[in-house]
Each structure stands twice: as C-alpha cells, then as structure tokens.
Design a protein around this motif. Structure first.
Motif, mmCIF file in Angstrom:
data_model
loop_
_atom_site.group_PDB
_atom_site.id
_atom_site.type_symbol
_atom_site.label_atom_id
_atom_site.label_comp_id
_atom_site.label_asym_id
_atom_site.label_seq_id
_atom_site.Cartn_x
_atom_site.Cartn_y
_atom_site.Cartn_z
ATOM 1 N N ASN A 201 0.856 -1.189 0.000
ATOM 2 C CA ASN A 201 0.000 0.000 0.000
ATOM 3 C C ASN A 201 0.894 1.241 0.000
ATOM 4 O O ASN A 201 1.267 1.763 1.052
ATOM 5 N N ILE A 202 1.245 1.697 -1.184
ATOM 6 C CA ILE A 202 2.199 2.804 -1.315
ATOM 7 C C ILE A 202 1.682 4.066 -0.628
ATOM 8 O O ILE A 202 2.445 4.799 0.021
ATOM 9 N N GLU A 203 0.388 4.334 -0.742
ATOM 10 C CA GLU A 203 -0.165 5.536 -0.109
ATOM 11 C C GLU A 203 -0.001 5.492 1.405
ATOM 12 O O GLU A 203 0.305 6.513 2.030
ATOM 13 N N TRP A 204 -0.206 4.320 2.000
ATOM 14 C CA TRP A 204 -0.024 4.200 3.447
ATOM 15 C C TRP A 204 1.459 4.335 3.804
ATOM 16 O O TRP A 204 1.827 5.004 4.776
ATOM 17 N N LEU A 205 2.340 3.732 3.014
ATOM 18 C CA LEU A 205 3.773 3.877 3.252
ATOM 19 C C LEU A 205 4.203 5.340 3.182
ATOM 20 O O LEU A 205 5.058 5.787 3.954
ATOM 21 N N LYS A 206 3.602 6.097 2.288
ATOM 22 C CA LYS A 206 3.969 7.510 2.123
ATOM 23 C C LYS A 206 3.607 8.343 3.346
ATOM 24 O O LYS A 206 4.191 9.408 3.571
ATOM 25 N N GLU A 207 2.654 7.861 4.168
ATOM 26 C CA GLU A 207 2.317 8.584 5.391
ATOM 27 C C GLU A 207 3.522 8.665 6.321
ATOM 28 O O GLU A 207 3.636 9.590 7.120
ATOM 29 N N TYR A 208 4.425 7.696 6.224
ATOM 30 C CA TYR A 208 5.588 7.645 7.112
ATOM 31 C C TYR A 208 6.900 7.937 6.392
ATOM 32 O O TYR A 208 7.841 8.439 6.994
ATOM 33 N N TRP A 209 6.963 7.642 5.086
ATOM 34 C CA TRP A 209 8.202 7.788 4.327
ATOM 35 C C TRP A 209 8.178 8.969 3.361
ATOM 36 O O TRP A 209 9.205 9.287 2.760
ATOM 37 N N GLY A 210 7.001 9.586 3.189
ATOM 38 C CA GLY A 210 6.907 10.667 2.225
ATOM 39 C C GLY A 210 7.021 10.158 0.794
ATOM 40 O O GLY A 210 6.792 8.986 0.505
ATOM 41 N N GLU A 211 7.420 11.043 -0.095
ATOM 42 C CA GLU A 211 7.489 10.705 -1.514
ATOM 43 C C GLU A 211 8.536 9.641 -1.823
ATOM 44 O O GLU A 211 8.509 9.020 -2.877
ATOM 45 N N ALA A 212 9.476 9.417 -0.894
ATOM 46 C CA ALA A 212 10.492 8.381 -1.107
ATOM 47 C C ALA A 212 9.854 7.016 -1.356
ATOM 48 O O ALA A 212 10.399 6.181 -2.078
ATOM 49 N N ALA A 213 8.671 6.788 -0.772
ATOM 50 C CA ALA A 213 8.010 5.485 -0.922
ATOM 51 C C ALA A 213 7.653 5.181 -2.370
ATOM 52 O O ALA A 213 7.470 4.015 -2.731
ATOM 53 N N GLU A 214 7.539 6.199 -3.205
ATOM 54 C CA GLU A 214 7.257 5.966 -4.621
ATOM 55 C C GLU A 214 8.365 5.167 -5.290
ATOM 56 O O GLU A 214 8.136 4.484 -6.289
ATOM 57 N N ASN A 215 9.581 5.241 -4.738
ATOM 58 C CA ASN A 215 10.713 4.526 -5.316
ATOM 59 C C ASN A 215 10.953 3.166 -4.673
ATOM 60 O O ASN A 215 11.932 2.486 -4.995
ATOM 61 N N PHE A 216 10.076 2.770 -3.737
ATOM 62 C CA PHE A 216 10.219 1.453 -3.127
ATOM 63 C C PHE A 216 9.716 0.385 -4.104
ATOM 64 O O PHE A 216 8.738 0.575 -4.824
ATOM 65 N N LEU A 217 10.395 -0.745 -4.096
ATOM 66 C CA LEU A 217 9.935 -1.921 -4.834
ATOM 67 C C LEU A 217 9.393 -2.924 -3.823
ATOM 68 O O LEU A 217 9.962 -3.099 -2.744
#
Length: 470
Positions: A201-217
């Motif tokens: 869930n990239i949107e949920w990850l972004k709550e804690y990691w910010g835009e960096a989560a967009e680059n997570f695989l």
C-alpha cells in the motif's frame, strides 16, 4: 476447496482464517486438527495464493542437535541472543522466548504436514546450522500445506478479500468478503487474522516515508495492503510496532514494482563497496555477518538521494555470491563503469582510491568476522575489506525492496489480540506479519519471519479452536 457454488452463507464455522500464507495455513491446520471446522479466505487468486511465503526459502528454529539437513545444534538461548542483536534489545521478551521455545517443535510439525527440507544453499548466508531450507522453496512448502488442508476438509476460497469486520466490544461477529463481484457475510465463532502487513500500500507507506516510498519496490505480493490490519486497529485492537520499520533489503533496481521475489535480492554488499548517486559511500559494508545485516540495507538505501545506490566490486568477487536475475553492469575501468552508471567518474575514482588506500591486509573469510578491515576511511569497513582493483569491474544498481511491515496488532502468549485497554479480545487471534511487530521491532535475521508465522499460526489455530469449543 470451496468455491462460491458450495459456499453456504447460513453456516457458522468454528474458525475463520483471513489470509492464505504460511501463518494462515498453519493456523487453519492446527485448528482443524483440534476438531474445529475452518474456512480460509484468501484475497488473492489461486495462482498467487500464499502471500510472501511463495518467495521464501528457509526457516530459523531452535533445535538441540544436527539433523539430515542441519549441521549442528542451535539453542533457544542463541536464537534469542540473535533476535536481541538485530532488534537492539527491543522485543516483547516473554512472547519472544515463548515463540522460540515453540519453534523447537515446528520443524517436525511442518514435516508432519507434508513439508520437506534440503541441505542449505551456499553463498553468503552461511545458514546450514541455524536454518532449515525448504525442498523446492517456499512455493513447494506452501503447496504441501494446502494439500494437507484439503485432505483435512478445510474450506478455502480464493479471490475472496475481506472488506469489513463486525466487531462488538472485542468480540468478532462476522466478516464481509467479496467474491465474483458480490458481497457475502461470513459468520464464525472465532477469527484468526493472518492477512499480512501493508507493504504493498504505497499511499499508506507515504504517510511515514513521504514521496520516497514511490521509489520502493515490493518484493512480495501486491495483495498485502493492510486492509484487515486497519479494520482491526479501528475496531479498538491495540497496535504494536513502529510504522516506519520494515523488512527492507537492497534489491536489483531493475526488478518489477511488485512480486520480484528472492531472485532480485543481492548478497554481494560484503564483497565490495556501496555508493549513492553522488558516488560516495554511506555505511559500513562489513559491519556484521550478512544474515544479521542484509535486511538493514533497504532502509539505508531509502535514506539516500532518489533512493538509489550501487554495489561495486571487482573480478575477484564475481563468483562468491548468488547473482541477481539480472546481469551486473561491467566495464574495464572504474571511470568507464561510472559512465555506465551515470555517476561522476572523478568522484567515483576518488571514492574507490581512498577505500583501497585504507584497506589493511588480513585473512579473508566471508563466513566469519575476519580481520580484513580499513583504517582512516569514513565510513569504515570493519570486515571483508579487499582492494577493488582486479579488472573488469562490476556494479549492481539497488533500490529498497520492502518485504513486510512491522506495524501490527498486539497479542498475548496465546496469540490472542489485546484491546486498547489491555484486555484480551473475546475471540480474535492473529498470526504472521500482522503481529510480527510484537517480536520484531526493527532489524531482521534470515528466516525468522517464517518462524514467527509458523509458530504464531499454530498458537492462534489451537487457541481459536479451543475458544470455539467454549
């Protein structure tokens, strides 16, 4: 296996298991062997069943002696010490020790459910004494559990995600699941939540990691979106774990966004150096034995500019580790390698030159904490430091590869969920990733996720069956 045509909405099962991976199947089998009627709801299609279990290879359990596939004993005390080392001492100690004690039975119990083992794989993991490797890998292990479930008469529905839970003051009443475009209510006397974390869930990850989560695989299933976890927390179940902590390794940056699995992981960090997009090193590549440090590298890369880094090594190390699915990038000189990686060639040459100048001679041994180190270099390389000078030179681009998250529901020694006021839930249990944060607050030791899943699954299944009888 149940399909919608055989689903009876008026039936009340003893145990409803939500999830379809290792923890879920261990819970379902344990409950069924206690005499309970069991329904498993797997949100994924049948081909993709099993969550992250499909990509695993081994399990870390305490055992008193060598076996046909384990080279020696691994005591409860040593396993607990390894857990403390990777978590920095932060764990639910009574629960962790209880699960480690229970892990001594798991290897045999899994065999009784049809799972088979093989001698450990070679390379940098050096797990032959501590970890049992599944014959055929995680998918074969999973298939064995599903075969046993079918033989025991456990009903399983695929493509059946749970979209709502009815919970009344800590008591599970029913679940709503969707199948074939329609919603259906499922009633059961007890609930086992084994639906994983929220790593996909990239949107949920972004709550804690910010835009960096967009680059997570996302290394594993795209179906672990944390839907069930969020419903439980909203219903008053106590949470545990740091939402920013996760099992995150450095994987090949060319891997797919989801489901790349274990074949995209890279275990060559200890054989070279790791630089960011500015061509500079940022962490000690030889801090500790690789099985106790490989899962910190995803977080480290996530903290770098654009969440990208490059593992650089030379010809002397090429055949010392298990390669990625993708070939390494190669060049006859460091300068030419920098060009292929789009790094500043002058800076990279200086980084490698400074590192080589700091290497002190020693006896290289990747299986132990050897005496090959650097001096006068920041950051240092504490072990396995060898000059990068034998052409051709190689590199792998890496990004953070998220396996599972550590935010979860708090449980007691029975794997029963605890409510916000600290009281045990009336009839709700949890197993696997959704409760792993009780034990894993940070860090990781190879195979321990499967240990938590198998042990908590058995605990939850037995507890749920007993609860249903009462």
């Amino acid at each position: 296996m149940a399909e919608l045509s055989s689903f009876d909405p008026t039936q009340q099962y003893d145990v409803l298991v939500v999830g379809g991976g290792n923890a879920a199947l261990c819970a379902a089998i344990a409950a069924r062997r206690e005499g309970a009627s069991v329904l498993v709801l797997e949100g994924a299609p049948k081909f993709y069943r099993g969550g992250n279990t499909r990509h695993t290879r081994n399990i870390r359990c305490a055992h008193d002696s060598a076996t046909e596939t384990l080279t020696g004993p691994y005591s409860e005390e040593e396993l607990f010490e390894d857990l403390l080392r990777v978590t920095g001492g932060k764990t639910d100690e009574p629960l962790a020790k209880h699960m480690i004690r229970e892990s001594k039975e798991v290897l045999v119990w899994l065999t009784e459910q049809g799972v088979r083992y093989q001698p450990s794989l070679g390379g940098t993991l050096t797990l032959g004494r501590t970890n049992a490797f599944f014959l055929g890998g995680g998918r074969a292990m999973l298939n064995a559990l599903y075969r046993t479930a079918e033989e025991l008469g456990i009903d399983v529905m695929y493509d059946a995600p749970v979209t709502a839970l009815e919970i009344d003051n800590g008591m599970f009443v029913s679940a709503t699941m969707t199948h074939g475009g329609a919603s259906h209510q499922v009633r059961a006397r007890t609930l086992v939540a084994a639906a994983g974390g929220f790593e996909s869930n990239i949107e949920w990850l972004k709550e804690y990691w910010g835009e960096a989560a967009e680059n997570f695989l996302i290394r594993g299933t795209p179906h672990n979106r944390g839907t069930v976890l969020k419903m439980l927390l909203n219903a008053g179940v106590q949470e545990t774990g740091d939402p920013t902590q996760c099992h995150a390794v450095a994987i090949d940056a060319r891997a797919p966004k989801y489901d790349g699995g274990i074949i995209t992981r890279l275990d060559c960090v200890v054989f070279g150096v790791v630089v960011n997009k500015n061509a500079v090193r940022f962490y000690d590549e030889g801090e500790d034995i690789w099985p106790k440090r490989y899962a910190i590298w995803g977080r480290l890369v996530a903290q770098q500019p654009d969440q990208i880094a490059y593992i650089i090594f030379d010809a002397s190390s090429l055949k010392l580790f298990m390669p990625s699915l993708f070939p390494p990038i190669t060049a006859p000189t460091i300068r030419e390698l920098a060009g292929k990686l789009e790094l500043d060639p002058t800076v990279l040459e200086k980084t490698i030159g400074d590192f080589n100048a700091g290497v002190r001679p020693g006896t290289f041994n990747h299986a132990d904490l050897d005496d090959c180190r650097t001096e006068g270099v920041t950051p240092p390389k504490s072990h396995w430091a060898r000059k990068i000078e034998a052409a051709p030179f190689y590199a792998y681009p890496v990004r953070p590869g998220i396996t599972f998250t550590y935010l979860g529901v708090r449980v007691n020694l029975e794997a029963r969920m605890l409510m916000q006021d600290g009281t045990p839930a009336a009839n709700m249990f949890a197993a696997g990733e959704i409760m792993a944060g009780n034990v894993l607050t940070k860090g990781y030791a190879a195979g321990i996720g499967m240990t938590i899943g198998s042990v908590s699954g058995r605990m939850a299944g037995r507890g749920a069956a007993k609860n249903a009888r009462n």
